[in-house]
Each structure stands twice: as C-alpha cells, then as structure tokens.
Design a protein around this motif. Structure first.
Motif, PDB file in Angstrom:
ATOM      1  N   VAL A   1      69.190  24.061  28.318  1.00  0.00           N
ATOM      2  CA  VAL A   1      67.791  23.889  28.719  1.00  0.00           C
ATOM      3  C   VAL A   1      67.547  22.451  29.178  1.00  0.00           C
ATOM      4  O   VAL A   1      66.853  22.210  30.171  1.00  0.00           O
ATOM      5  CB  VAL A   1      66.847  24.270  27.557  1.00  0.00           C
TER       6      VAL A   1
ATOM      7  N   SER B   1      63.544  21.102  23.276  1.00  0.00           N
ATOM      8  CA  SER B   1      64.374  22.305  23.333  1.00  0.00           C
ATOM      9  C   SER B   1      65.572  22.263  22.389  1.00  0.00           C
ATOM     10  O   SER B   1      65.955  23.289  21.851  1.00  0.00           O
ATOM     11  CB  SER B   1      64.854  22.547  24.759  1.00  0.00           C
TER      12      SER B   1
ATOM     13  N   ILE C   1      59.749  19.426  27.994  1.00  0.00           N
ATOM     14  CA  ILE C   1      60.522  20.624  27.657  1.00  0.00           C
ATOM     15  C   ILE C   1      61.924  20.234  27.191  1.00  0.00           C
ATOM     16  O   ILE C   1      62.445  20.783  26.217  1.00  0.00           O
ATOM     17  CB  ILE C   1      60.576  21.584  28.859  1.00  0.00           C
ATOM     18  N   ALA C   2      62.519  19.269  27.885  1.00  0.00           N
ATOM     19  CA  ALA C   2      63.864  18.817  27.503  1.00  0.00           C
ATOM     20  C   ALA C   2      63.865  18.190  26.113  1.00  0.00           C
ATOM     21  O   ALA C   2      64.820  18.359  25.350  1.00  0.00           O
ATOM     22  CB  ALA C   2      64.402  17.832  28.541  1.00  0.00           C
TER      23      ALA C   2
ATOM     24  N   ASP D   1      68.525  22.269  23.087  1.00  0.00           N
ATOM     25  CA  ASP D   1      69.576  23.120  23.644  1.00  0.00           C
ATOM     26  C   ASP D   1      70.085  22.433  24.911  1.00  0.00           C
ATOM     27  O   ASP D   1      69.315  22.124  25.813  1.00  0.00           O
ATOM     28  CB  ASP D   1      69.012  24.510  23.967  1.00  0.00           C
TER      29      ASP D   1
END
Length: 117
Positions: free
Chosen positions: A65, A60, A56-57, A62
């Motif tokens: 996040v 993302s 996910i990191a 972002d």
C-alpha cells in the motif's frame, strides 16, 4: 505509542489535503478564465491528493500500500501539471482568449520562432 502518533499525523495530513482540494474547487468555480482555473485545479489538486496519499501511506503499515501511494504521488506530480499545460495550450490555439485582467500573454504574436524576439 508510535502508531497513535502516526494516526494523528495522518489525520492532520488528511485535513490539510482536504483543504487544498477544497481550494482547488473554489478556484475552479471563482477564477475568471480557463487558464487560471486549470492552474488552480492542477496545482492545488496535486498537493491535496499528494497529502492524502501520504496520509494513507502513514497509516497502512503495509509495504504494498505504501508503494502504491508513493507511485500515485509521483503519477499525480508528473501528469496533472503537464496535462493542464497542454489543455491550456490547446485552448489558446483553438481561439479561447484569456480574460481582460491578464497582464502578460507569452503566446500573443508568437509563431514559434524565438530568433525573431
């Protein structure tokens, strides 16, 4: 080009994380007693969720996040093994004995005083 590579790496991490989570589930269903089940759930579950959060990191882009994913990984690594240990210890103190296949029981005949060993 770099973003596409990150998507492939994240996909691979998700698959590996899902495999570890699946192994944790199989361990919970198939292992003989509470102690081995807690071990499977805490170790394989921590690795599976950690790899998923890394994926996910990666995708993302972002900062918030990414920071949350890293904090989540640290949270899992600190809490899951410790809570599994404490639950297993509480079960032993409450009288739940290990299965017959257990070779070494460090808590058997242990009263907390290491000077008598």
């Amino acid at each position: 080009m770099i973003a596409e590579l990150l998507y492939y790496i994240a996909g691979l991490l998700l698959l590996i994380g899902a495999a570890f989570s699946f192994l944790a589930v199989i361990g919970i269903l198939r292992l003989p007693d509470l102690y081995t089940r807690a071990h499977a759930a805490s170790k394989a579950g921590t690795v599976g969720s950690g790899l998923t959060l890394i994926a996910i990191a990666l995708i993302s882009f972002d900062g918030a996040v990414i920071l949350r994913a890293l904090v989540g990984i640290v949270f899992f690594m600190l809490t899951a093994p410790i809570s599994a240990h404490l639950l297993a210890r509480a079960a032993y103190v409450a009288g739940y004995k290990p299965c017959g296949e257990t070779v070494f029981n460090a808590l058997e005949n242990h009263d907390g005083d290491s000077s008598k060993d």
